[in-house]
Each structure stands twice: as structure tokens, then as C-alpha cells.
Write a protein that holds these residues in place. Sequence first.
Motif, PDB file in Angstrom:
ATOM      1  N   PHE A 184       0.831  -1.208   0.000  1.00 22.70           N
ATOM      2  CA  PHE A 184       0.000   0.000   0.000  1.00 22.70           C
ATOM      3  C   PHE A 184       0.865   1.257   0.000  1.00 22.70           C
ATOM      4  O   PHE A 184       0.461   2.283  -0.528  1.00 22.70           O
ATOM      5  N   ARG A 185       2.056   1.173   0.590  1.00 16.14           N
ATOM      6  CA  ARG A 185       2.957   2.326   0.556  1.00 16.14           C
ATOM      7  C   ARG A 185       3.581   2.489  -0.822  1.00 16.14           C
ATOM      8  O   ARG A 185       3.653   3.600  -1.352  1.00 16.14           O
ATOM      9  N   GLU A 186       4.044   1.396  -1.382  1.00 15.93           N
ATOM     10  CA  GLU A 186       4.717   1.458  -2.685  1.00 15.93           C
ATOM     11  C   GLU A 186       4.592   0.111  -3.376  1.00 15.93           C
ATOM     12  O   GLU A 186       5.403  -0.797  -3.159  1.00 15.93           O
ATOM     13  N   PRO A 187       3.556  -0.069  -4.210  1.00 13.14           N
ATOM     14  CA  PRO A 187       3.336  -1.368  -4.859  1.00 13.14           C
ATOM     15  C   PRO A 187       4.523  -1.762  -5.733  1.00 13.14           C
ATOM     16  O   PRO A 187       5.035  -0.947  -6.503  1.00 13.14           O
ATOM     17  N   ASP A 188       4.974  -3.025  -5.605  1.00 12.18           N
ATOM     18  CA  ASP A 188       6.116  -3.465  -6.400  1.00 12.18           C
ATOM     19  C   ASP A 188       5.659  -3.963  -7.767  1.00 12.18           C
ATOM     20  O   ASP A 188       4.458  -4.035  -8.063  1.00 12.18           O
ATOM     21  N   ALA A 189       6.624  -4.316  -8.615  1.00  7.86           N
ATOM     22  CA  ALA A 189       6.330  -4.662 -10.005  1.00  7.86           C
ATOM     23  C   ALA A 189       5.411  -5.888 -10.096  1.00  7.86           C
ATOM     24  O   ALA A 189       4.497  -5.927 -10.938  1.00  7.86           O
ATOM     25  N   GLU A 190       5.640  -6.901  -9.259  1.00  4.56           N
ATOM     26  CA  GLU A 190       4.821  -8.110  -9.327  1.00  4.56           C
ATOM     27  C   GLU A 190       3.373  -7.829  -8.931  1.00  4.56           C
ATOM     28  O   GLU A 190       2.440  -8.351  -9.537  1.00  4.56           O
ATOM     29  N   LYS A 193       1.774  -5.886 -11.741  1.00  7.47           N
ATOM     30  CA  LYS A 193       1.552  -6.772 -12.885  1.00  7.47           C
ATOM     31  C   LYS A 193       0.344  -7.676 -12.650  1.00  7.47           C
ATOM     32  O   LYS A 193      -0.497  -7.858 -13.547  1.00  7.47           O
ATOM     33  N   ALA A 194       0.232  -8.242 -11.444  1.00  8.02           N
ATOM     34  CA  ALA A 194      -0.879  -9.144 -11.143  1.00  8.02           C
ATOM     35  C   ALA A 194      -2.220  -8.426 -11.236  1.00  8.02           C
ATOM     36  O   ALA A 194      -3.191  -8.963 -11.791  1.00  8.02           O
ATOM     37  N   LEU A 195      -2.299  -7.210 -10.719  1.00 12.69           N
ATOM     38  CA  LEU A 195      -3.561  -6.459 -10.768  1.00 12.69           C
ATOM     39  C   LEU A 195      -3.859  -5.962 -12.176  1.00 12.69           C
ATOM     40  O   LEU A 195      -5.015  -5.968 -12.618  1.00 12.69           O
ATOM     41  N   TYR A 200      -6.651  -5.268 -17.603  1.00 11.37           N
ATOM     42  CA  TYR A 200      -6.170  -4.750 -18.898  1.00 11.37           C
ATOM     43  C   TYR A 200      -5.988  -5.921 -19.850  1.00 11.37           C
ATOM     44  O   TYR A 200      -5.289  -6.897 -19.550  1.00 11.37           O
ATOM     45  N   GLU A 201      -6.626  -5.826 -21.041  1.00 17.77           N
ATOM     46  CA  GLU A 201      -6.645  -6.951 -21.965  1.00 17.77           C
ATOM     47  C   GLU A 201      -5.537  -6.901 -23.014  1.00 17.77           C
ATOM     48  O   GLU A 201      -5.248  -7.907 -23.660  1.00 17.77           O
ATOM     49  N   GLY A 202      -4.896  -5.756 -23.206  1.00 25.43           N
ATOM     50  CA  GLY A 202      -3.852  -5.641 -24.219  1.00 25.43           C
ATOM     51  C   GLY A 202      -2.509  -6.147 -23.724  1.00 25.43           C
ATOM     52  O   GLY A 202      -2.370  -6.586 -22.575  1.00 25.43           O
ATOM     53  N   PRO A 203      -1.498  -6.088 -24.575  1.00 21.60           N
ATOM     54  CA  PRO A 203      -0.144  -6.479 -24.156  1.00 21.60           C
ATOM     55  C   PRO A 203       0.393  -5.517 -23.093  1.00 21.60           C
ATOM     56  O   PRO A 203       0.211  -4.304 -23.199  1.00 21.60           O
ATOM     57  N   ILE A 204       1.026  -6.078 -22.074  1.00 19.65           N
ATOM     58  CA  ILE A 204       1.527  -5.247 -20.968  1.00 19.65           C
ATOM     59  C   ILE A 204       2.956  -4.817 -21.293  1.00 19.65           C
ATOM     60  O   ILE A 204       3.927  -5.518 -20.997  1.00 19.65           O
ATOM     61  N   THR A 205       3.060  -3.661 -21.921  1.00 21.59           N
ATOM     62  CA  THR A 205       4.358  -3.098 -22.296  1.00 21.59           C
ATOM     63  C   THR A 205       4.937  -2.293 -21.137  1.00 21.59           C
ATOM     64  O   THR A 205       4.275  -2.100 -20.107  1.00 21.59           O
ATOM     65  N   GLN A 206       6.166  -1.807 -21.328  1.00 25.56           N
ATOM     66  CA  GLN A 206       6.790  -0.991 -20.286  1.00 25.56           C
ATOM     67  C   GLN A 206       5.962   0.264 -20.016  1.00 25.56           C
ATOM     68  O   GLN A 206       5.802   0.683 -18.875  1.00 25.56           O
ATOM     69  N   LYS A 207       5.437   0.863 -21.091  1.00 25.52           N
ATOM     70  CA  LYS A 207       4.626   2.068 -20.928  1.00 25.52           C
ATOM     71  C   LYS A 207       3.364   1.772 -20.116  1.00 25.52           C
ATOM     72  O   LYS A 207       2.961   2.550 -19.243  1.00 25.52           O
ATOM     73  N   VAL A 208       2.736   0.609 -20.387  1.00 25.10           N
ATOM     74  CA  VAL A 208       1.538   0.222 -19.652  1.00 25.10           C
ATOM     75  C   VAL A 208       1.869  -0.028 -18.180  1.00 25.10           C
ATOM     76  O   VAL A 208       1.136   0.371 -17.276  1.00 25.10           O
ATOM     77  N   GLN A 211       2.245   3.249 -16.425  1.00 25.56           N
ATOM     78  CA  GLN A 211       0.940   3.883 -16.260  1.00 25.56           C
ATOM     79  C   GLN A 211       0.167   3.233 -15.109  1.00 25.56           C
ATOM     80  O   GLN A 211      -0.407   3.911 -14.254  1.00 25.56           O
ATOM     81  N   PHE A 212       0.178   1.897 -15.065  1.00 25.30           N
ATOM     82  CA  PHE A 212      -0.597   1.197 -14.049  1.00 25.30           C
ATOM     83  C   PHE A 212       0.051   1.240 -12.671  1.00 25.30           C
ATOM     84  O   PHE A 212      -0.636   1.050 -11.670  1.00 25.30           O
ATOM     85  N   ARG A 213       1.352   1.485 -12.606  1.00 29.13           N
ATOM     86  CA  ARG A 213       1.964   1.647 -11.283  1.00 29.13           C
ATOM     87  C   ARG A 213       1.292   2.795 -10.532  1.00 29.13           C
ATOM     88  O   ARG A 213       0.958   2.707  -9.355  1.00 29.13           O
ATOM     89  N   THR A 214       1.079   3.922 -11.243  1.00 33.63           N
ATOM     90  CA  THR A 214       0.401   5.076 -10.638  1.00 33.63           C
ATOM     91  C   THR A 214      -1.067   4.773 -10.364  1.00 33.63           C
ATOM     92  O   THR A 214      -1.603   5.112  -9.306  1.00 33.63           O
ATOM     93  N   LEU A 215      -1.724   4.096 -11.333  1.00 34.11           N
ATOM     94  CA  LEU A 215      -3.146   3.809 -11.179  1.00 34.11           C
ATOM     95  C   LEU A 215      -3.403   2.851 -10.019  1.00 34.11           C
ATOM     96  O   LEU A 215      -4.381   3.010  -9.276  1.00 34.11           O
TER      97      LEU A 215
END
Length: 363
Positions: A184-190, A193-195, A200-208, A211-215
Motif C-alpha cells: 500500500f505504501r509502494e506497490p512493487d512490479a509483481e 503486474k498481477a492487478l 487490462y486486456e492488451g499487451p503489458i508493455t513498459q509504458k503500460v 501507467q498502471f503503477r500510478t493507477l
Amino acid sequence: MDIAERLASLATKVRQQKASIQTEEATKNAFVMPFISLVLGYDVFNPNEVVPEFTADVGTKKGEKIDYAIVKDGEVQILIEAKTVGAPLGINHASQLFRYFATTNARIAVLTNGEQYHFFTDLDRPNRMDDKPFLQLDLSDLDDSLVPEIQKLTKDSFDLDSVVSAAEELKYIGALKRVLALQFREPDAEWVKALTARVYEGPITQKVREQFRTLVAKAMKQFLADQVNDRLKAALGGQGYGEPTAPLTGESAARESVAEAVEEADRGIVTTFEELEGFQIIRAIACSEVPPSRIVHRDTKSYMGVLLDDNNRKPLARLHFNTGQKYVGLFDEEKNETRHAIETPEEIYNFAEHIRKSVHYYD
């Protein structure tokens, strides 16, 4: 003074003095011995209760000593190994505890630096100390849910069977809570990615991913706020915000605090460490009269209010800590406030009787 108050008092002492403690011996004298005596209730000067520099030959190791052994009913029940305050408490710092655990009747081992206390038992293999603690007590961030478990180790309420039977659940619940708090303080990459993969149905690129880290971080904060709002609506039963029909539960009060912290930051309100310390002291005093979950704080730009039942009509105190001179504001039966100058939050204990009396103005 109950155990919650004693823990809060020791926590204040540690915060005020730890910067001046430089050695292991000083740590033991200033913090560990008060924990054994003040919190657990054992007489550190009675060798029938507390044995300092406890010695037992371990295999080829002769004359090794462990810092303290706590004796109950003529048997060693708890072993304590102390390190200098601020020192890490990794399992590699507990070699003596491992050896002694196997050669005594003790079922509880404690590794501490005077501020953090790690409690071990033998869940994985009988008579062999586990690699991971089943309970971690941090005086700099007291967890009220652990207080009943510490109570079971006190001289007057010693209940080893109950502690050991609850140890496995405590071990994993504590670990899960620490993982969730970190995410909750700082979500990690895994975690991100899991959420992301679930929505999200498209390919999970670096840009995505970026974007989702903030979301994800935003969504988690909003989720907590929504949970608090739903519970508050149920508690208030449709009445005005200042008139709850029933006291908030500990869970809802805790969640509300998280949401309020987010909202307060957005409004430019900064809750300081000293304000939180003052609030904890007031709650420790007042919890002798009412459950701690009924005592909450609301911070403003000019002061922090401490309220009963989160109701503005039931003020217990105000902390005016935003100027050079600190004041604690106390109330009479007519809700008239009188400010008292203090230098440190610990001085609030001088007004304990007034605070306890204030609770009964409303309850």
C-alpha cells in the motif's frame, strides 16, 4: 496503569533517549530491563525471577552467557538476547539464542535491540528455535492488536500454552500485514503486474506498466477511503457526521485514519510525529475508562483534536503543537478549554486524572 499504558510509556522513553545510547550495556539498562520490569512485571533484582548473564554449558561451548533468563515456577521460561539500540535483528544475530533454546526448558526466546522485540518459539521443530519470529513488537510503531499477546507473557498472567497455540496464526498474520502495508505504501512490479493483468486486456508493455503503477497506487488509496465511507454511513445510520449512533470498531477507526491521512495531505494538513505521540499518550490514559477504539484524533491546520467516539461534541483534549511553545488544551464540564504549556508530549501524563475525568463528562 495497564499494559497498554506501560508499553506507551516505555515507547516514549525509547524515542526520547535512543539517540544518546551507544552501547549494548546502555541499551539493556535503559530499555531492556524496563521492558522486563515495567511491561512484563518481573523483578529484575530478584534472581528467582530474572537471571542476568544466564550461563549453561552447550556442547563444546563452555561458559557462554545469554543476557537474561526469566524464571517462572522454578523453570526458565523466556530467554532474552539484547543488542545495541538501532542494531539489525536478523536471524544471524541470534546464534546464542539457538544454542540455549535447545538446552533449557524455555519455549520463548526474544531477540531485541530495546526498540524492536522479536519473539520466537519452536513451531517448525520441537525444542529447536524457529528461524522466523512469530511476533514482532516495535515500540516506535505500536500495534494494539499485539498487546493481548504480550499480556500473556507477564508475571501475573503468564500463559505459555495460549501463547504457543496462537503463535502460528500470529506468525503468518503478522507477515501478511507487513507485506500488505509495504504494497500500500509502494506497490512493487509483481503486485502491479498481477492487478493489471486482471483489468487490462492488451499487451503489458513498459509504458503500460508505468501507467498502471500510478493507477494501482491511486486505486488502493481510494479503495480504503471507500471502505471507510461505507462503514461510516452504516455507523452513522444517516445522521449528521458528528452524531454516531454507536462507537466505531477498531477496524473502521484504523481504516479511517488511513483515509484521513490521504485527505489531510491533500488539504495541506501535516500530522507531526509529536502530535501522534501526544494522541497515543492521551489514548493510553483514557483507555482505562473506555475501549481504545473509541478514542480518535482529527487533525486541523492549527491543532489536533482528540475526541470520544469521533464526535466533535465530545472533546477530550487538543494538542497545540504548531508553534514554538507547545500546549495541551483540556476541557471542563461546560466544554471550556484551558491551555497548559508543556515542553514534551510526555508531560501530558501530568494531566492524566483530568483526562480520565473528561471521559465521564460524556460517558
